[in-house]
Design an enzyme around this catalytic site. Structure first.
Site, short mmCIF file in Angstrom:
data_model
loop_
_atom_site.label_atom_id
_atom_site.label_comp_id
_atom_site.label_asym_id
_atom_site.label_seq_id
_atom_site.Cartn_x
_atom_site.Cartn_y
_atom_site.Cartn_z
N HIS A 54 0.84 -1.22 0.00
CA HIS A 54 0.00 0.00 0.00
C HIS A 54 0.87 1.27 0.00
O HIS A 54 0.53 2.27 0.64
CB HIS A 54 -0.96 0.01 1.19
CG HIS A 54 -1.92 -1.14 1.21
ND1 HIS A 54 -3.12 -1.12 0.53
CD2 HIS A 54 -1.84 -2.36 1.80
CE1 HIS A 54 -3.75 -2.27 0.72
NE2 HIS A 54 -2.98 -3.04 1.47
N ASN A 127 -9.93 -3.50 1.87
CA ASN A 127 -9.63 -3.40 0.44
C ASN A 127 -10.92 -3.17 -0.34
O ASN A 127 -12.00 -3.09 0.24
CB ASN A 127 -8.94 -4.68 -0.05
CG ASN A 127 -7.51 -4.81 0.41
OD1 ASN A 127 -6.79 -3.82 0.55
ND2 ASN A 127 -7.08 -6.03 0.69
#
Length: 477
Positions: A54, A127
């Site tokens: 990320h 997510n």
């Protein structure tokens, strides 16, 4: 308009910022030029360690407004009344790429929300997919290594990915999403978000419920074709970041419906799949979505580094009324995420403004790099000096567990294929063609023995699934 005086970090006025102190007009430079030394030393330290995953992201502030009474399920104050508003910060991200990677790569997207509640920070770190590639945290570093750059060559190698996946059928459900049209969202506004894991609620009676969090885009779902995504990766690699920022500047505030699935605690013992398995979803027929609020983003950060880059999320940030579950991946993340943030930002990372709770913080943590006055009472407990004490009202009800401590093989008696096959069959014929073409395209440089192992997994999901990929590769199965 008069200019402010340039100073050092210590506040001293800087007499000269264009030329270094040298011994004579041709040098050499003197180490006594303290302003130069400070500039260079700070420059060398401007980059904090990049997130392992990320790494590249975008974020914005907003608010969650509750639209349904949830007191039957949870005592969490964020849900305490209809109309209740809680401020938040939401960070979107790609997962596998580095900080300079393109926003339009085929990859899951992070959907991490920091709620500034009356009882402290509540983080939902999820997510844009309801499942994940793994169900056991011991496999997470291996999986990520297979997606990252080859340690020998320094470039990404699809052989590594498919070699790993050939021995990890639990990933098939998430892989089917990743290689489908939804694998490349058209920016961050046009995708759903999920807490993905199973969490728990408990109410004032001490009754526990299992819960999954869903955030459904009010903008609808839009995706990019591989061709368009590739074009944008070259012409506008910050496409999603730019789209989010500029939409909010135009006051086109993106919104999501906040929904939950609720499962009574005892249902988990008899449900048809392990409800704590991150590679599985709960049927919406069995546990329908309940809309409980609306999430809106309405303000951009003023400084990307201070707010987006230093934003630190952890699923261990839970508030009374909301808890964890036996989900193995979640249990691993409860440790791994705050540990990663301490490494990246320091032990006092939750004192950074974007991470700081809006309510009063009272603890016995001292020293380290601080952004406050370091506390004004003794740093031990119990004491006789009026220091903070525990609050039994925040106690979580007992978690019912049983079984011998052992290393259990999650593949035994577990079906890794059915839900991936169900998802494949939900796709239109055109979408199946695109899905299998994308997978075949990534396998063209992969050795045939590894390809065949993967094809056997796809065929177990649905015979057509494996055959279409094989036909496009010219391989007989």
């Amino acid at each position: 308009m008069s200019n402010k005086t340039l100073t050092t970090a210590g506040g001293q006025p800087v007499p000269e910022n264009q030329h270094s102190v040298t011994a004579g007009p041709r040098g050499p430079i003197l180490i006594s030029d303290t302003h130069l030394i400070e500039k260079l030393a700070h420059f060398n330290r401007e980059r904090i360690p990049e997130r392992v995953v990320h790494a590249k992201g975008a974020g914005a502030y907003g608010v969650l407004k509750i639209t349904k009474d949830m007191s039957a399920y949870t005592l969490a104050k964020v849900f305490s009344e209809v109309g209740k508003e809680t401020p938040l910060f939401l960070r979107f991200s790609t997962v596998a790429g580095e900080k300079g990677s393109a926003d339009t790569e085929r990859d899951p997207r992070g959907f991490a929300i920091k709620f500034y509640t009356e009882d402290g920070i509540w983080d939902v770190v999820g997510n844009n997919t309801p499942v994940f590639f793994e169900r056991d945290p011991s496999k997470f570093p291996d999986f990520i290594h297979s997606q990252k750059r080859d340690p020998v060559t320094g470039y990404k190698n699809p052989v590594r990915m498919w070699d790993y996946w050939s021995q990890a059928p639990e990933a098939l459900h998430q892989m089917t999403i990743l290689f489908s049209d939804r694998g490349i969202p058209d920016g961050y506004r046009f995708m759903d978000g999920f807490g993905s894991h199973t969490f728990s609620f408990w109410n004032r009676k001490g009754e526990r419920y299992w819960v999954k969090f869903h955030f459904k885009s009010k903008q609808g779902i839009k995706t990019l074709s591989p061709e368009k995504a590739s074009e944008l990766a070259g012409s506008d690699p910050d496409y999603a970041t730019r789209d989010l920022f500029e939409a909010i500047e135009r006051k086109e505030f993106p919104e999501w419906r906040f929904c939950v699935q609720i499962m009574p605690e005892t249902d988990a013992e008899k449900y048809k799949v392990n409800p704590f398995d991150l590679t599985k979803v709960w049927s919406h027929k069995d546990y329908p979505l309940i809309e409980v609020g609306t999430l809106k983003l309405n303000r951009n950060p003023k400084n990307y580094f201070a707010e987006v880059e230093q934003a630190a999320f952890s699923p261990s940030n839970l508030v009374p009324g909301i808890g964890a579950s036996p989900d193995k991946m979640l249990q691993g993340r409860l440790f791994a995420y705050p540990d990663a943030q301490r490494y990246r930002l320091g032990g006092n990372y939750q004192l950074i403004p974007v991470n700081r709770p809006r309510n009063s913080v009272n603890n016995y943590q001292r020293d380290g790099v601080r952004f406050d006055e370091n506390g004004n009472y003794d740093n031990y407990e119990p004491n006789h000096f009026g220091g903070p004490v525990q609050d039994e009202n925040a106690k979580e009800p007992p978690l019912r567990i049983s079984g011998d401590a052992d290393r259990y093989n999650s593949h035994l008696g577990n079906d890794d294929y059915s839900q991936a096959g169900d998802l494949y069959r939900l796709l239109t014929a055109d979408a199946r063609e695109r899905l299998t073409s994308v997978i075949a395209g990534t396998m063209r440089t992969v050795p045939e023995d590894i390809v065949k192992k993967n094809l056997s997994h796809f065929s177990k999901c649905d015979p057509e699934y494996g055959k279409k990929i094989a036909d496009k590769l010219g391989i007989k199965v």
